[in-house]
Scaffold this motif. Structure first.
Motif, PDB file in Angstrom:
ATOM      1  N   ALA A  84      77.461  57.371 114.537  1.00 45.58           N
ATOM      2  CA  ALA A  84      76.194  56.763 114.124  1.00 45.58           C
ATOM      3  C   ALA A  84      76.237  55.249 114.290  1.00 45.58           C
ATOM      4  CB  ALA A  84      75.883  57.127 112.676  1.00 45.58           C
ATOM      5  N   VAL A  85      77.381  54.662 113.996  1.00 46.70           N
ATOM      6  CA  VAL A  85      77.581  53.220 114.204  1.00 46.70           C
ATOM      7  C   VAL A  85      78.955  53.025 114.819  1.00 46.70           C
ATOM      8  CG1 VAL A  85      77.789  50.944 113.151  1.00 46.70           C
ATOM      9  CG2 VAL A  85      76.167  52.584 112.221  1.00 46.70           C
ATOM     10  N   LEU A  86      78.979  52.417 115.981  1.00 46.70           N
ATOM     11  CA  LEU A  86      80.242  52.126 116.643  1.00 46.70           C
ATOM     12  C   LEU A  86      80.203  50.683 117.122  1.00 46.70           C
ATOM     13  CD1 LEU A  86      82.939  53.349 117.648  1.00 46.70           C
ATOM     14  CD2 LEU A  86      81.789  53.817 119.819  1.00 46.70           C
ATOM     15  N   VAL A  87      81.212  49.918 116.758  1.00 44.56           N
ATOM     16  CA  VAL A  87      81.312  48.536 117.235  1.00 44.56           C
ATOM     17  C   VAL A  87      81.382  48.573 118.760  1.00 44.56           C
ATOM     18  CG1 VAL A  87      82.753  46.457 117.256  1.00 44.56           C
ATOM     19  CG2 VAL A  87      82.399  47.722 115.122  1.00 44.56           C
ATOM     20  N   THR A  88      80.522  47.822 119.413  1.00 42.74           N
ATOM     21  CA  THR A  88      80.416  47.932 120.869  1.00 42.74           C
ATOM     22  C   THR A  88      81.705  47.528 121.584  1.00 42.74           C
ATOM     23  OG1 THR A  88      79.341  45.746 120.888  1.00 42.74           O
ATOM     24  CG2 THR A  88      77.911  47.684 120.961  1.00 42.74           C
ATOM     25  N   ILE A  89      82.429  46.547 121.038  1.00 42.67           N
ATOM     26  CA  ILE A  89      83.689  46.141 121.663  1.00 42.67           C
ATOM     27  C   ILE A  89      84.668  47.300 121.648  1.00 42.67           C
ATOM     28  CG2 ILE A  89      85.661  44.578 121.501  1.00 42.67           C
ATOM     29  CD1 ILE A  89      83.006  43.344 122.462  1.00 42.67           C
ATOM     30  N   GLU A  90      84.755  47.983 120.517  1.00 44.86           N
ATOM     31  CA  GLU A  90      85.683  49.103 120.401  1.00 44.86           C
ATOM     32  C   GLU A  90      85.249  50.258 121.295  1.00 44.86           C
ATOM     33  OE1 GLU A  90      85.570  49.530 116.166  1.00 44.86           O
ATOM     34  OE2 GLU A  90      87.171  48.076 115.862  1.00 44.86           O
ATOM     35  N   GLY A  91      83.936  50.442 121.415  1.00 46.42           N
ATOM     36  CA  GLY A  91      83.432  51.477 122.309  1.00 46.42           C
ATOM     37  C   GLY A  91      83.766  51.170 123.762  1.00 46.42           C
ATOM     38  N   MET A  92      83.594  49.909 124.167  1.00 47.42           N
ATOM     39  CA  MET A  92      83.881  49.536 125.546  1.00 47.42           C
ATOM     40  C   MET A  92      85.376  49.604 125.830  1.00 47.42           C
ATOM     41  SD  MET A  92      81.029  49.217 126.920  1.00 47.42           S
ATOM     42  CE  MET A  92      79.313  48.979 126.451  1.00 47.42           C
ATOM     43  N   ASN A  93      86.186  49.262 124.861  1.00 48.51           N
ATOM     44  CA  ASN A  93      87.635  49.361 125.033  1.00 48.51           C
ATOM     45  C   ASN A  93      88.039  50.820 125.237  1.00 48.51           C
ATOM     46  OD1 ASN A  93      90.236  48.109 125.145  1.00 48.51           O
ATOM     47  ND2 ASN A  93      90.649  48.872 123.081  1.00 48.51           N
ATOM     48  N   ALA A  94      87.395  51.716 124.485  1.00 42.38           N
ATOM     49  CA  ALA A  94      87.667  53.149 124.639  1.00 42.38           C
ATOM     50  C   ALA A  94      87.211  53.639 126.011  1.00 42.38           C
ATOM     51  CB  ALA A  94      86.971  53.930 123.536  1.00 42.38           C
ATOM     52  N   ASN A  95      86.086  53.095 126.494  1.00 39.66           N
ATOM     53  CA  ASN A  95      85.581  53.508 127.813  1.00 39.66           C
ATOM     54  C   ASN A  95      86.501  53.057 128.941  1.00 39.66           C
ATOM     55  OD1 ASN A  95      83.214  54.923 127.079  1.00 39.66           O
ATOM     56  ND2 ASN A  95      82.100  53.009 126.763  1.00 39.66           N
ATOM     57  N   LEU A  96      87.229  51.972 128.723  1.00 41.71           N
ATOM     58  CA  LEU A  96      88.203  51.543 129.726  1.00 41.71           C
ATOM     59  C   LEU A  96      89.352  52.535 129.816  1.00 41.71           C
ATOM     60  CD1 LEU A  96      88.379  47.684 129.069  1.00 41.71           C
ATOM     61  CD2 LEU A  96      87.435  48.830 131.089  1.00 41.71           C
ATOM     62  N   LYS A  97      89.667  53.163 128.695  1.00 40.96           N
ATOM     63  CA  LYS A  97      90.775  54.130 128.654  1.00 40.96           C
ATOM     64  C   LYS A  97      90.312  55.524 129.070  1.00 40.96           C
ATOM     65  CE  LYS A  97      92.922  51.489 124.927  1.00 40.96           C
ATOM     66  NZ  LYS A  97      93.253  51.442 123.483  1.00 40.96           N
ATOM     67  N   LYS A  98      89.105  55.896 128.650  1.00 37.16           N
ATOM     68  CA  LYS A  98      88.533  57.199 128.996  1.00 37.16           C
ATOM     69  C   LYS A  98      87.058  56.988 129.304  1.00 37.16           C
ATOM     70  CE  LYS A  98      87.977  61.967 127.396  1.00 37.16           C
ATOM     71  NZ  LYS A  98      88.165  62.933 126.263  1.00 37.16           N
ATOM     72  N   PRO A  99      86.719  56.701 130.547  1.00 39.39           N
ATOM     73  CA  PRO A  99      85.335  56.364 130.907  1.00 39.39           C
ATOM     74  C   PRO A  99      84.315  57.391 130.417  1.00 39.39           C
ATOM     75  CG  PRO A  99      86.789  55.938 132.747  1.00 39.39           C
ATOM     76  CD  PRO A  99      87.616  56.644 131.714  1.00 39.39           C
ATOM     77  N   GLY A 100      83.298  56.883 129.730  1.00 39.21           N
ATOM     78  CA  GLY A 100      82.212  57.733 129.269  1.00 39.21           C
ATOM     79  C   GLY A 100      82.404  58.367 127.915  1.00 39.21           C
ATOM     80  N   VAL A 101      83.506  58.045 127.257  1.00 44.37           N
ATOM     81  CA  VAL A 101      83.710  58.662 125.937  1.00 44.37           C
ATOM     82  C   VAL A 101      82.680  58.164 124.936  1.00 44.37           C
ATOM     83  CG1 VAL A 101      85.348  56.928 125.066  1.00 44.37           C
ATOM     84  CG2 VAL A 101      85.439  59.277 124.203  1.00 44.37           C
ATOM     85  N   ALA A 102      82.185  56.954 125.116  1.00 39.64           N
ATOM     86  CA  ALA A 102      81.189  56.385 124.200  1.00 39.64           C
ATOM     87  C   ALA A 102      79.998  55.874 124.994  1.00 39.64           C
ATOM     88  CB  ALA A 102      81.805  55.250 123.372  1.00 39.64           C
ATOM     89  N   MET A 103      78.953  56.673 125.036  1.00 39.80           N
ATOM     90  CA  MET A 103      77.732  56.305 125.740  1.00 39.80           C
ATOM     91  C   MET A 103      76.704  55.837 124.709  1.00 39.80           C
ATOM     92  SD  MET A 103      78.624  56.892 128.838  1.00 39.80           S
ATOM     93  CE  MET A 103      77.047  56.639 129.653  1.00 39.80           C
ATOM     94  N   PHE A 104      76.312  54.588 124.798  1.00 37.07           N
ATOM     95  CA  PHE A 104      75.425  54.013 123.788  1.00 37.07           C
ATOM     96  C   PHE A 104      73.969  54.383 124.070  1.00 37.07           C
ATOM     97  CE2 PHE A 104      79.224  51.518 123.170  1.00 37.07           C
ATOM     98  CZ  PHE A 104      79.265  51.371 121.793  1.00 37.07           C
TER      99      PHE A 104
END
Length: 325
Positions: A84-104
């Motif tokens: 429901a709420v994800l810090v965008t920096i942490e989401g983008m860092n996760a996407n660098l490790k697993k692309p698409g895991v956090a789609m805003f």
């Protein structure tokens, strides 16, 4: 004969009606949502309270997950479909490790008008502006993004490392720490700042410091958090994901159009005390589909800041991880 047929028909209608009454209602699709019990989670609770999920035949299963790391971990392992709420920096860092895991699918905009991030000073500590925090013992909302924001704002007014001390502290402890005088002030988020002011514990020196000192415009939108869904959810249950997003969009537009009414969900769901709910600032929420070119540019500039200071290992193209329906 006609009378007999009429009675039989009426009896059939009654029996059919009774049979329909005992049939189970159509099952709702379940969506697992990681929720931080902070004011930024307002769209989730508005959608819940207003019946927007029910309208879309969705039943949410809420899991309380405080902070980005547990939400990311749950998304990577498909334990939750949505944060429901994800810090965008942490989401983008996760996407660098697993692309698409956090789609805003939506972003929370904050600035000097739509206040969330604030630097405060406890009452009794002499400070009228950020530069007066030289020599202060400060606290910060936890996480590398929040700490970087606090340091960036202080650096912008001329304070260097060593001019102050700063500790990361769980958000739930901010009010008590300033009340006890353990810290002189710090970088905090809503609803803490409103609670501090209401109780006479601290005052806001400046709100919207991220927009001011990182984006260079107090009224620009700093997109520090948002609602994210997993690519796994989108790919395996596309129609359910689409309906979830529709409910979220309805909540977002409800908040933007009726903020005073929407705030009541904060108190109803125990996020803030009832006597403070009416004064807590709320974000300007944007669905990914509502973002204009300038908003995307603001988001990119915000993310680029963290790539430049090393919080993110490399630059991220934000458009890859914005999902509009």
């Amino acid at each position: 004969m006609h009378a007999i047929r009429g009675r039989l028909f009426r009896k059939f209608v009654v029996l059919a009606g009774l049979a329909m009454a005992v049939l189970p209602a159509a099952a709702q699709d379940k969506v697992s949502v990681g929720v931080m019990t902070v004011s930024s989670s307002l769209p989730y609770f508005v959608a819940l309270d207003q019946g927007f999920f029910t309208e879309q035949h969705i039943e949410t299963e809420m899991t309380k997950l405080m902070g980005g790391p547990p939400n990311i971990a749950a998304m990577i392992t498909n334990q939750i479909d949505v944060a429901a709420v994800l810090v965008t920096i942490e989401g983008m860092n996760a996407n660098l490790k697993k692309p698409g895991v956090a789609m805003f699918i939506a972003l929370d905009g904050q600035n000097s008008v739509y206040q969330m991030d604030q630097i405060v000073a406890r009452n009794g500590f002499k400070a009228d502006s950020l530069k007066d925090l030289k020599g202060a013992k400060l606290l910060s909302a936890p996480g590398p993004a929040n700490l970087a924001m606090a340091r960036a704002a202080l650096a912008a007014v001329g304070l260097k490392d060593g001019d102050y001390s700063i500790d990361q502290l769980d958000m739930a402890l901010h009010v008590g720490a300033l009340k006890a005088g353990t810290y002189d002030g710090g970088y905090t988020l809503e609803p803490n700042a409103s609670i501090m002011r209401k109780l006479g514990i601290a005052r806001t020196l400046e709100a919207g410091v991220v927009a001011h000192y990182v984006l260079g415009d107090p009224k620009a939108f700093a997109f520090s958090a948002g609602c994210a869904i997993t690519s796994h959810f989108i790919e395996t249950r596309p129609e359910v994901a689409k309906r979830f997003v529709a409910a979220w969009a309805k909540a977002v537009h409800f908040i933007n159009d009726h903020p005073a009414e929407a705030r009541q969900a904060l108190a109803k769901n125990g996020l803030v005390p009832a006597d403070i709910a009416s004064s807590v600032p709320v974000h300007r929420y944007f669905m990914a589909s509502d973002l204009e070119a300038r908003n995307v540019a603001e988001f990119q500039k915000y993310i680029d800041f963290f790539a430049k200071n090393g919080t993110l290992p490399e630059r991220v193209d934000v458009t890859k991880y914005l999902k509009a329906f």
